[in-house]
Design an enzyme around this catalytic site. Structure first.
Site, PDB file in Angstrom:
ATOM      1  N   GLN A 151      44.544  41.559  35.014  1.00 35.18           N
ATOM      2  CA  GLN A 151      43.923  42.054  33.778  1.00 35.18           C
ATOM      3  C   GLN A 151      43.112  43.313  34.035  1.00 35.18           C
ATOM      4  OE1 GLN A 151      41.604  38.740  32.313  1.00 35.18           O
ATOM      5  NE2 GLN A 151      43.389  37.681  31.533  1.00 35.18           N
TER       6      GLN A 151
ATOM      7  N   GLU B 280      33.738  46.476  37.750  1.00 35.02           N
ATOM      8  CA  GLU B 280      33.805  45.014  37.922  1.00 35.02           C
ATOM      9  C   GLU B 280      32.790  44.621  38.988  1.00 35.02           C
ATOM     10  OE1 GLU B 280      37.727  43.082  38.052  1.00 35.02           O
ATOM     11  OE2 GLU B 280      38.594  44.986  37.439  1.00 35.02           O
TER      12      GLU B 280
ATOM     13  N   HIS C 242      37.674  33.047  41.522  1.00 32.75           N
ATOM     14  CA  HIS C 242      37.205  33.957  40.467  1.00 32.75           C
ATOM     15  C   HIS C 242      36.123  33.232  39.668  1.00 32.75           C
ATOM     16  CE1 HIS C 242      37.160  36.678  37.076  1.00 32.75           C
ATOM     17  NE2 HIS C 242      37.992  37.484  37.716  1.00 32.75           N
TER      18      HIS C 242
ATOM     19  N   ARG D 192      32.169  38.956  43.999  1.00 32.01           N
ATOM     20  CA  ARG D 192      32.755  37.746  43.409  1.00 32.01           C
ATOM     21  C   ARG D 192      32.378  36.456  44.136  1.00 32.01           C
ATOM     22  NH1 ARG D 192      38.881  38.984  42.014  1.00 32.01           N
ATOM     23  NH2 ARG D 192      37.971  40.339  40.442  1.00 32.01           N
TER      24      ARG D 192
ATOM     25  N   HIS E 154      41.808  32.150  42.841  1.00 32.23           N
ATOM     26  CA  HIS E 154      42.374  33.373  42.276  1.00 32.23           C
ATOM     27  C   HIS E 154      43.153  34.208  43.289  1.00 32.23           C
ATOM     28  CE1 HIS E 154      42.629  36.748  39.536  1.00 32.23           C
ATOM     29  NE2 HIS E 154      41.984  37.548  40.363  1.00 32.23           N
TER      30      HIS E 154
ATOM     31  N   ARG F  16      37.427  39.908  48.774  1.00 34.36           N
ATOM     32  CA  ARG F  16      37.987  41.152  48.217  1.00 34.36           C
ATOM     33  C   ARG F  16      37.103  41.737  47.116  1.00 34.36           C
ATOM     34  NH1 ARG F  16      41.357  41.941  43.691  1.00 34.36           N
ATOM     35  NH2 ARG F  16      41.432  39.677  43.453  1.00 34.36           N
TER      36      ARG F  16
ATOM     37  N   LEU G 240      45.563  45.585  43.711  1.00 35.00           N
ATOM     38  CA  LEU G 240      46.749  46.304  43.232  1.00 35.00           C
ATOM     39  C   LEU G 240      46.921  47.589  44.041  1.00 35.00           C
ATOM     40  CD1 LEU G 240      46.566  45.888  39.315  1.00 35.00           C
ATOM     41  CD2 LEU G 240      47.986  44.619  40.913  1.00 35.00           C
TER      42      LEU G 240
HETATM   43  C1  SIN Z   1      39.940  40.449  36.842  1.00 39.04           C
HETATM   44  O1  SIN Z   1      40.400  41.126  35.917  1.00 39.04           O
HETATM   45  O2  SIN Z   1      38.838  39.914  36.797  1.00 39.04           O
HETATM   46  C2  SIN Z   1      40.754  40.267  38.079  1.00 39.04           C
HETATM   47  C3  SIN Z   1      40.848  41.525  38.808  1.00 39.04           C
HETATM   48  C4  SIN Z   1      41.034  41.268  40.263  1.00 39.04           C
HETATM   49  O3  SIN Z   1      41.364  40.163  40.673  1.00 39.04           O
HETATM   50  O4  SIN Z   1      40.798  42.200  41.044  1.00 39.04           O
END
Ligand code: SIN
Length: 507
Positions: free
Chosen positions: A47, A110, A222, A269, A330, A365, A371
């Site tokens: 996402q 993020e 996550h 995270r 996740h 991570r 990605l």
């Molecule tokens: C997210 O959109 O929270 C997941 C992105 C990620 O796993 O890096």
């Protein structure tokens, strides 16, 4: 029984498998094998977005801090140095990232990021990338795709490697170069954001073939998987939602992240997940709330249309209601050990994407680095493969029959009498309960004992079927995770045992 020789075989058709294929010399014949359909897997569910290293120094620092400084520094530098070229290639291949009215890219933030540097396509970045890459793969004459085909083993040979698969029948394919790009391990757990077919196959196959696997204890949870009791795959509420201002509240409605970290909801995270877990214990609850009700409704609907609609379909209007969330498996930081060119310790066998351990992510991570890692290291593998001469090895009928006989011989006279679904459910329960966000050695040791017994009974009841291999892969990967967790004696990143000391989770 088919037998075919290719220049390259790629196992998996997520972002890294597709990007590898598209960057290999068009004169090389490529076979892509996928368990489901072309493009299916975790990548298409991504996402948040893809990190762009527009500010290398702070991205380097953020990646190291998130990874608890366990990262390989040269891997991060390689990632950064090749990020711009790789992202430009994605754009040339037709990927559309969000822009403002003047045509400038829009960046989001993020957890763990000190700047907004993440490119995105609304809240469905993975879907957009996979759309563009699968379109291009379909146009390429040198790439053949076999769908609904599970690779079950790789036999490494001197000049050529053999890949054994089951689709409608058992097949052996040969190639000088084999790329494992099968994604993560999510379905080893009961609660995961990963699709149903993500069962750690590439890692289990590599381990059976004698390829080095490492850091399996670093499993990422996550913080905001949507809470549910019966879904086979939990819906993700992107971290980008917190990046745009959402906050976390315990069941009493109180914000709590400031107790744990100065970056609050946007801490790395692992820290957010461990903090939530502690809060769940303190408040005796199975979930907390994600609150976006203070954000503008039109902004929410436009920026996160899929999340908004998904929640609405479940009767939750996120512009007015809190969403129940809890830490959910996740991602995997460990996996198949590779060098910076994606090579494993076996000749001609490469790995990239989530199943590979390049060292970029360390013990946890940084969001949206995956990605980018997927395309940068895929591109490096394709460069490496392009420099390898075409295979001279010819496969004779005798070779093939020998390989086949040898392989099938293991399965003679055996008939699986075990209930594979029951075993799968049992493993997922064990992993969820005892190998989650916070572990302890007593439970890990007991779980390993049970898993060893299950593995032994499976090995005593071998069966040449897709289902059997999926279950033995789940068992193999679970064993590797637990063994890694027992062996690691310090709490670091996503590895946290309650019986070890970590005085303070702030770093
Ligand atoms: C997210 O959109 O929270 C997941 C992105 C990620 O796993 O890096």
């Amino acid at each position: 029984m088919d037998c075919l020789k290719y220049d390259v075989i790629i196992i998996g058709t997520g972002i890294s498998g597709l990007f590898t294929a598209l960057n290999i010399d068009k004169r090389k014949n490529i076979l892509m094998l996928t368990k489901k359909a072309l493009g299916s897997g975790s990548s298409e569910l991504a996402q948040g977005g893809i990190v762009s290293c527009i500010d290398k120094d702070s991205h380097y620092k953020d990646t190291l801090i998130a990874g608890s400084y366990y990262n390989e520094k040269d891997a991060i530098i390689t990632l950064q140095d090749e990020s711009e070229d790789s992202i430009n290639k994605l754009i040339e291949l037709g990927v559309d990232f969000d822009k403002d009215e003047s045509g400038n890219f829009l960046y989001t933030k993020e957890g763990g990021h000190s700047n907004a540097r993440i490119l995105h396509h609304k809240d469905a970045t993975g879907k957009e990338i996979i759309r563009a890459l699968t379109d291009k793969v379909r146009e390429r004459k040198n790439i053949k795709v076999l769908e609904n085909t599970s690779v079950i083993d790789i036999l490494s040979k001197k000049e050529i490697n053999a890949v054994i698969s089951i689709g409608d029948s058992l097949k052996i394919f040969y190639a000088k170069s084999v790329v494992i790009a099968t994604g993560g391990i999510g379905q080893v757990y009961k609660n995961t954001t990963n699709p149903l077919d993500i069962t750690g196959d590439g890692i289990a196959i590599a381990s059976r073939a004698g390829i080095n696997i490492c850091d399996m204890e670093f499993v990422q949870f996550h913080p905001t998987g949507m809470y549910s009791v019966d879904e086979e795959r939990r819906t993700l509420i992107s971290e980008a939602v917190r990046g745009e201002g959402a906050v976390l509240r315990n069941i009493k409605g109180e914000r709590f992240m400031e107790k744990y970290h100065e970056m609050k909801e946007l801490a790395p995270r692992d820290i957010v997940s461990i903090s939530i877990f502690k809060e769940l214990i303190e408040t005796n609850s199975d979930y907390i709330f994600l609150d976006v009700t203070h954000l503008d409704k039109d902004f929410i609907k436009n920026r996160f249309p899929n999340i908004y609609e998904k929640c609405l379909s479940l009767g939750i209007d996120i512009s007015k209601d809190y969403v129940k969330v809890s830490p959910t498996q996740h991602y995997l930081m460990g996996g198949i050990e590779t060098n910076l060119n994606g090579r494993t310790n076996l000749n001609g066998i490469f790995a990239c994407g989530e199943c590979a351990r390049t060292g970029v992510h360390g013990a946890n991570r940084l969001a949206s680095n995956s990605l980018l890692e997927g395309i940068v290291f895929a591109n490096r593998i394709s460069r490496e493969i392009n420099s390898i001469s075409f295979s001279e090895a010819s496969i004779s009928k005798e070779d093939l029959e020998k390989d086949l006989k040898l392989y099938k011989g293991k399965f003679n006279n055996f008939n699986c009498i075990l209930d594979l679904d029951d075993i799968k459910d049992n493993i997922k329960e064990i992993m969820e309960k005892y190998v989650g966000v916070i572990k302890n050695d007593e439970n890990l040791t007991r779980s390993l004992d049970t898993i060893n017994k299950i593995k032994q009974s499976l090995e005593n009841n071998l069966k040449l079927s897709k289902d059997y291999f999926e279950v033995i892969n789940i068992v193999t990967v679970s064993k590797l995770i637990i063994e890694g967790a027992i062996k690691r004696k310090e709490n670091i990143g996503a590895h946290f045992k309650a019986d070890l000391r970590r005085d303070c989770i702030v770093r």
